[in-house]
Design an enzyme around this catalytic site. Structure first.
Site, PDB file in Angstrom:
ATOM      1  N   ALA A  99       0.847  -1.194   0.000  1.00 16.49           N
ATOM      2  CA  ALA A  99       0.000   0.000   0.000  1.00 16.49           C
ATOM      3  C   ALA A  99       0.878   1.237   0.000  1.00 16.49           C
ATOM      4  O   ALA A  99       1.969   1.245   0.590  1.00 16.49           O
ATOM      5  CB  ALA A  99      -0.924   0.030   1.206  1.00 16.49           C
ATOM      6  N   ASP A 100       0.387   2.282  -0.651  1.00  8.06           N
ATOM      7  CA  ASP A 100       1.047   3.572  -0.617  1.00  8.06           C
ATOM      8  C   ASP A 100       0.340   4.534   0.324  1.00  8.06           C
ATOM      9  O   ASP A 100       0.939   5.516   0.769  1.00  8.06           O
ATOM     10  CB  ASP A 100       1.111   4.159  -2.027  1.00  8.06           C
ATOM     11  CG  ASP A 100       2.120   3.419  -2.888  1.00  8.06           C
ATOM     12  OD1 ASP A 100       3.255   3.882  -2.982  1.00  8.06           O
ATOM     13  OD2 ASP A 100       1.771   2.350  -3.431  1.00  8.06           O
ATOM     14  N   ARG A 101      -0.927   4.246   0.607  1.00  8.60           N
ATOM     15  CA  ARG A 101      -1.659   5.036   1.593  1.00  8.60           C
ATOM     16  C   ARG A 101      -2.921   4.270   1.984  1.00  8.60           C
ATOM     17  O   ARG A 101      -3.633   3.757   1.132  1.00  8.60           O
ATOM     18  CB  ARG A 101      -2.040   6.406   1.018  1.00  8.60           C
ATOM     19  CG  ARG A 101      -2.612   7.379   2.055  1.00  8.60           C
ATOM     20  CD  ARG A 101      -3.021   8.707   1.401  1.00  8.60           C
ATOM     21  NE  ARG A 101      -1.912   9.426   0.820  1.00  8.60           N
ATOM     22  CZ  ARG A 101      -1.489  10.620   1.212  1.00  8.60           C
ATOM     23  NH1 ARG A 101      -2.067  11.232   2.233  1.00  8.60           N
ATOM     24  NH2 ARG A 101      -0.489  11.226   0.590  1.00  8.60           N
TER      25      ARG A 101
ATOM     26  N   ALA B 120      -4.826   2.958  -1.284  1.00  6.26           N
ATOM     27  CA  ALA B 120      -4.200   3.287  -2.568  1.00  6.26           C
ATOM     28  C   ALA B 120      -2.987   2.400  -2.758  1.00  6.26           C
ATOM     29  O   ALA B 120      -2.133   2.304  -1.879  1.00  6.26           O
ATOM     30  CB  ALA B 120      -3.784   4.755  -2.600  1.00  6.26           C
TER      31      ALA B 120
END
Length: 359
Positions: A245-247, A255
């Site tokens: 995950a990036d966020r 995201a």
């Protein structure tokens, strides 16, 4: 022996140029925060944890040599300004923004103290950045442990088949990895019967980087095209899908690299548990839902050409979002953190309790 993507000693930083993998292994020097911004923007380094670590260490290298800012106020202002600039290189991933916010607060607080010395502020900043590198590996190993425990508990401790997307291993972190760290932990226990990785178009992080790591670690693995994931789940008895995950925001929406959303839909249809593996620093409680996340769009050339060779018709329009949003309702296995595995609905409260205890 795991791959080393980030080489750092006080005053010196080199990163493995991931644009050249898997055919070449070349380390390039990062001498200041400008270099740091460039290698992040160009995706010579990528992966949310690695972006934050390289960004901060690039500034630590610059600060180590800096003698231009001779007062506490000037040095603190310089550090805060460069941290803010580093966040702009890849805005979707939250780890750099979180590090920037934390370090900016620290620098401002220290600068406000009477009698503070420039050397003390410089030393504290560099130490904070260096600690990020060491802490990330320990965090990743905990993610691997909790993820492996949870998956094996669901599968009655039988060997499992896992599908992953993009690259989330040693190349995307300080070492070991997040989602690929879970695969690595399963392999260490001799409980991974097979790992599958997507090629992850258009940048091919899966075929270039994840496949490279899996071969390096001698983990039994197979590469598939992105469009093959649904039939893989239908025919190969996949035990779990694990992605990074990036966020992750307050309601659990996540995201991650473009293509994650469709994997989650396919997993839901085939009753395959879908997991997100990420450190607590990837959680952003300030955003309510995935609709609030800024999605980075990349140049069209990443779609139309491969290694400089045109593969798409001239004149065609392109849309190239680098990330998509997976709704919390599709994260059926849970979100794997260094503190345990939590449901998306419980993540915010659980992390708040864990971080309170940890501090």
């Amino acid at each position: 022996m795991t791959l080393v993507a980030i080489k750092y000693t006080r005053g010196k930083l080199e990163i493995l140029d991931q644009l050249l993998l898997p055919t070449q292994s070349e380390y390039i020097p990062v001498k200041n925060s400008g270099d740091g911004w460039n290698v992040i923007k160009k995706m010579q380094v990528r992966g949310a944890p690695a972006i934050a670590i390289v960004g901060c260490l690039s500034l630590a290298v610059e600060v180590a040599e800096d003698r231009e800012h001779s007062t506490v106020g000037d040095l603190a202002h310089f550090i805060c300004d460069r941290l803010h600039h580093l966040v702009t290189a890849r805005p979707t991933a939250v780890n750099m923004a979180e590090a920037s916010k934390r370090l900016t607060t620290l620098m401002k607080d220290m600068a406000a103290e009477s009698g503070q010395r420039v050397d003390t502020l410089r030393e504290r900043f560099m130490k904070e950045c260096e600690d990020m590198l060491e802490k990330d590996i320990a965090v990743n190993k905990n993610i691997g442990k909790y993820g492996a425990d949870h998956i094996l508990a669901q599968c009655k401790n039988k060997p499992v088949k896992v599908l992953t997307h993009c690259n989330t291993g040693s190349l995307a972190t300080a070492g070991y990895g997040t989602a690929l760290g879970v695969v690595r932990a399963l392999h260490e226990r001799e409980k991974i019967s097979h790992a599958y990785c997507t090629e992850t178009r258009p940048y091919n992080q899966g075929s270039r980087l994840t496949a490279y790591e899996l071969v390096h670690e001698k983990i039994p693995a197979t590469l598939i095209c992105d469009s093959m994931a649904a039939i893989l789940m239908d025919q190969q008895d996949i035990s779990a899908v694990v992605v990074g995950a990036d966020r992750v925001v307050a309601n659990g929406d996540t995201a991650n690299k473009i293509g994650t959303y469709q994997l989650a839909i396919a997993a839901k249809h085939h009753n395959v548990p879908f997991y997100v593996a990420c450190p607590s620093t990837t959680f952003d409680p300030n955003l309510t839902s995935g609709k609030d996340i800024e999605i980075e769009e990349r140049p069209s050339g990443e779609m139309t050409s491969v290694k400089g060779i045109r593969v798409a018709a001239h004149g065609i329009n392109c849309w190239n979002p680098a990330f998509d949003i997976t709704p919390a309702s599709l994260i059926t296995g849970g979100i794997i953190t260094e503190f345990g595995v939590f449901s998306p609905a419980d993540l915010k409260a659980q992390l708040a309790d864990c971080l309170k205890t940890d501090n």
